[in-house]
Design a protein around this motif. Structure first.
Motif, PDB file in Angstrom:
ATOM      1  N   ILE A  43       0.857  -1.177   0.000  1.00 40.52           N
ATOM      2  CA  ILE A  43       0.000   0.000   0.000  1.00 40.52           C
ATOM      3  C   ILE A  43       0.896   1.230   0.000  1.00 40.52           C
ATOM      4  CG2 ILE A  43      -1.645   1.350   1.370  1.00 40.52           C
ATOM      5  CD1 ILE A  43      -2.783  -1.298   2.382  1.00 40.52           C
ATOM      6  N   SER A  44       0.476   2.225  -0.755  1.00 36.96           N
ATOM      7  CA  SER A  44       1.233   3.477  -0.831  1.00 36.96           C
ATOM      8  C   SER A  44       0.250   4.638  -0.773  1.00 36.96           C
ATOM      9  CB  SER A  44       2.029   3.516  -2.130  1.00 36.96           C
ATOM     10  OG  SER A  44       2.860   4.638  -2.182  1.00 36.96           O
ATOM     11  N   VAL A  45       0.553   5.655   0.038  1.00 35.22           N
ATOM     12  CA  VAL A  45      -0.285   6.846   0.136  1.00 35.22           C
ATOM     13  C   VAL A  45       0.611   8.078   0.091  1.00 35.22           C
ATOM     14  CG1 VAL A  45      -2.177   5.759   1.400  1.00 35.22           C
ATOM     15  CG2 VAL A  45      -0.302   6.778   2.660  1.00 35.22           C
ATOM     16  N   GLY A  46       0.076   9.154  -0.446  1.00 36.17           N
ATOM     17  CA  GLY A  46       0.842  10.385  -0.513  1.00 36.17           C
ATOM     18  C   GLY A  46      -0.054  11.594  -0.440  1.00 36.17           C
ATOM     19  N   LYS A  47       0.545  12.695  -0.023  1.00 37.67           N
ATOM     20  CA  LYS A  47      -0.160  13.971  -0.041  1.00 37.67           C
ATOM     21  C   LYS A  47       0.845  15.051  -0.399  1.00 37.67           C
ATOM     22  CE  LYS A  47       0.127  14.747   4.957  1.00 37.67           C
ATOM     23  NZ  LYS A  47      -0.631  15.038   6.164  1.00 37.67           N
ATOM     24  N   TYR A  48       0.344  16.071  -1.088  1.00 41.21           N
ATOM     25  CA  TYR A  48       1.210  17.148  -1.543  1.00 41.21           C
ATOM     26  C   TYR A  48       0.437  18.453  -1.524  1.00 41.21           C
ATOM     27  CZ  TYR A  48      -1.383  16.167  -5.828  1.00 41.21           C
ATOM     28  OH  TYR A  48      -2.390  15.940  -6.730  1.00 41.21           O
ATOM     29  N   ASN A  49       1.157  19.548  -1.385  1.00 36.21           N
ATOM     30  CA  ASN A  49       0.534  20.861  -1.500  1.00 36.21           C
ATOM     31  C   ASN A  49       1.571  21.927  -1.816  1.00 36.21           C
ATOM     32  OD1 ASN A  49       1.182  20.493   1.481  1.00 36.21           O
ATOM     33  ND2 ASN A  49       0.665  22.650   1.446  1.00 36.21           N
ATOM     34  N   ALA A  50       1.118  22.897  -2.607  1.00 32.36           N
ATOM     35  CA  ALA A  50       1.933  24.074  -2.880  1.00 32.36           C
ATOM     36  C   ALA A  50       1.804  24.978  -1.661  1.00 32.36           C
ATOM     37  CB  ALA A  50       1.436  24.781  -4.133  1.00 32.36           C
ATOM     38  N   VAL A  51       2.928  25.480  -1.191  1.00 36.71           N
ATOM     39  CA  VAL A  51       2.946  26.293   0.014  1.00 36.71           C
ATOM     40  C   VAL A  51       2.611  27.738  -0.352  1.00 36.71           C
ATOM     41  CG1 VAL A  51       4.368  27.095   1.929  1.00 36.71           C
ATOM     42  CG2 VAL A  51       4.637  24.765   1.061  1.00 36.71           C
ATOM     43  N   ASN A  52       1.708  28.325   0.401  1.00 34.59           N
ATOM     44  CA  ASN A  52       1.293  29.693   0.147  1.00 34.59           C
ATOM     45  C   ASN A  52       2.374  30.667   0.614  1.00 34.59           C
ATOM     46  OD1 ASN A  52      -0.047  32.118  -0.215  1.00 34.59           O
ATOM     47  ND2 ASN A  52      -1.974  31.348   0.622  1.00 34.59           N
ATOM     48  N   PRO A  53       2.917  31.495  -0.298  1.00 33.68           N
ATOM     49  CA  PRO A  53       3.956  32.437   0.105  1.00 33.68           C
ATOM     50  C   PRO A  53       3.407  33.579   0.966  1.00 33.68           C
ATOM     51  CG  PRO A  53       3.355  32.809  -2.178  1.00 33.68           C
ATOM     52  CD  PRO A  53       2.604  31.583  -1.708  1.00 33.68           C
ATOM     53  N   ASN A  54       2.095  33.780   0.941  1.00 31.10           N
ATOM     54  CA  ASN A  54       1.451  34.848   1.717  1.00 31.10           C
ATOM     55  C   ASN A  54       0.385  34.244   2.620  1.00 31.10           C
ATOM     56  OD1 ASN A  54       2.863  36.993   0.310  1.00 31.10           O
ATOM     57  ND2 ASN A  54       1.544  36.500  -1.434  1.00 31.10           N
ATOM     58  N   GLU A  55       0.778  33.831   3.834  1.00 29.02           N
ATOM     59  CA  GLU A  55      -0.167  33.236   4.797  1.00 29.02           C
ATOM     60  C   GLU A  55      -1.426  34.084   4.906  1.00 29.02           C
ATOM     61  OE1 GLU A  55      -0.231  30.464   7.245  1.00 29.02           O
ATOM     62  OE2 GLU A  55       1.565  29.802   6.238  1.00 29.02           O
ATOM     63  N   GLY A  56      -2.557  33.421   4.952  1.00 26.99           N
ATOM     64  CA  GLY A  56      -3.816  34.117   5.163  1.00 26.99           C
ATOM     65  C   GLY A  56      -4.469  34.628   3.896  1.00 26.99           C
ATOM     66  N   PHE A  57      -3.811  34.506   2.745  1.00 27.68           N
ATOM     67  CA  PHE A  57      -4.369  34.940   1.476  1.00 27.68           C
ATOM     68  C   PHE A  57      -4.585  33.718   0.588  1.00 27.68           C
ATOM     69  CE2 PHE A  57      -2.223  38.719   3.022  1.00 27.68           C
ATOM     70  CZ  PHE A  57      -3.172  39.704   2.788  1.00 27.68           C
ATOM     71  N   PRO A  58      -5.491  33.817  -0.384  1.00 25.43           N
ATOM     72  CA  PRO A  58      -5.669  32.687  -1.317  1.00 25.43           C
ATOM     73  C   PRO A  58      -4.366  32.407  -2.073  1.00 25.43           C
ATOM     74  CG  PRO A  58      -7.410  34.327  -1.601  1.00 25.43           C
ATOM     75  CD  PRO A  58      -6.393  34.919  -0.662  1.00 25.43           C
TER      76      PRO A  58
END
Length: 137
Positions: A43-58
């Motif tokens: 079994i293999s699981v993964g998660k990824y996300n682009a990090v927001n350079p401006n916390e609190g903004f879209p």
């Protein structure tokens, strides 16, 4: 159970568990691929996300990525087009190098996207997938 048996079982569990957790930068228009040697039926699981350079903004559109997870024989296990985050889970059909490729979308001027990525296989993935199922219910 004796302490030596418990130590042996714990050590075996650590050997059979692979956890890749990382953060890396990716320039717009470029691709970075990460491979993991996975046993058949693991079994293999993964998660990824682009990090927001401006916390609190879209998250800006400049931080959208394309993601593909493929088997050693080129079978697609996951794809995300123009996303900023995602998850994948699968049971390996064949043994070998599975590859996750991240591509930052082309932008002028060039942008750097920070990506957080966690990939688990084996025992750790089993436990994580059970937790994820419980949270969804």
């Amino acid at each position: 159970m004796s302490k030596s048996h418990l130590l042996m079982i714990t050590t075996l569990g650590l050997i059979l568990t692979i956890v890749e957790s990382m953060r890396f930068d990716l320039q717009s228009g470029h691709t970075k691929c990460i491979s993991e040697d996975i046993n058949s039926s693991a079994i293999s699981v993964g998660k990824y996300n682009a990090v927001n350079p401006n916390e609190g903004f879209p998250l800006p559109d400049t931080h959208k990525i394309n993601v593909r997870v493929t088997s050693p024989y080129g079978n697609n296990y996951h794809h995300g087009d123009q996303v900023d985050s995602g998850n994948f889970a699968f049971t390996a059909a064949e043994a070998g190098d599975y590859t996750t490729c991240f591509t930052a979308l082309e932008h002028k001027p060039e942008t750097t996207v920070a990506i957080e990525f966690e990939w688990k296989t084996g025992v750790a993935a089993k436990d994580w997938s059970k937790i994820a199922k419980k949270e969804k219910s």
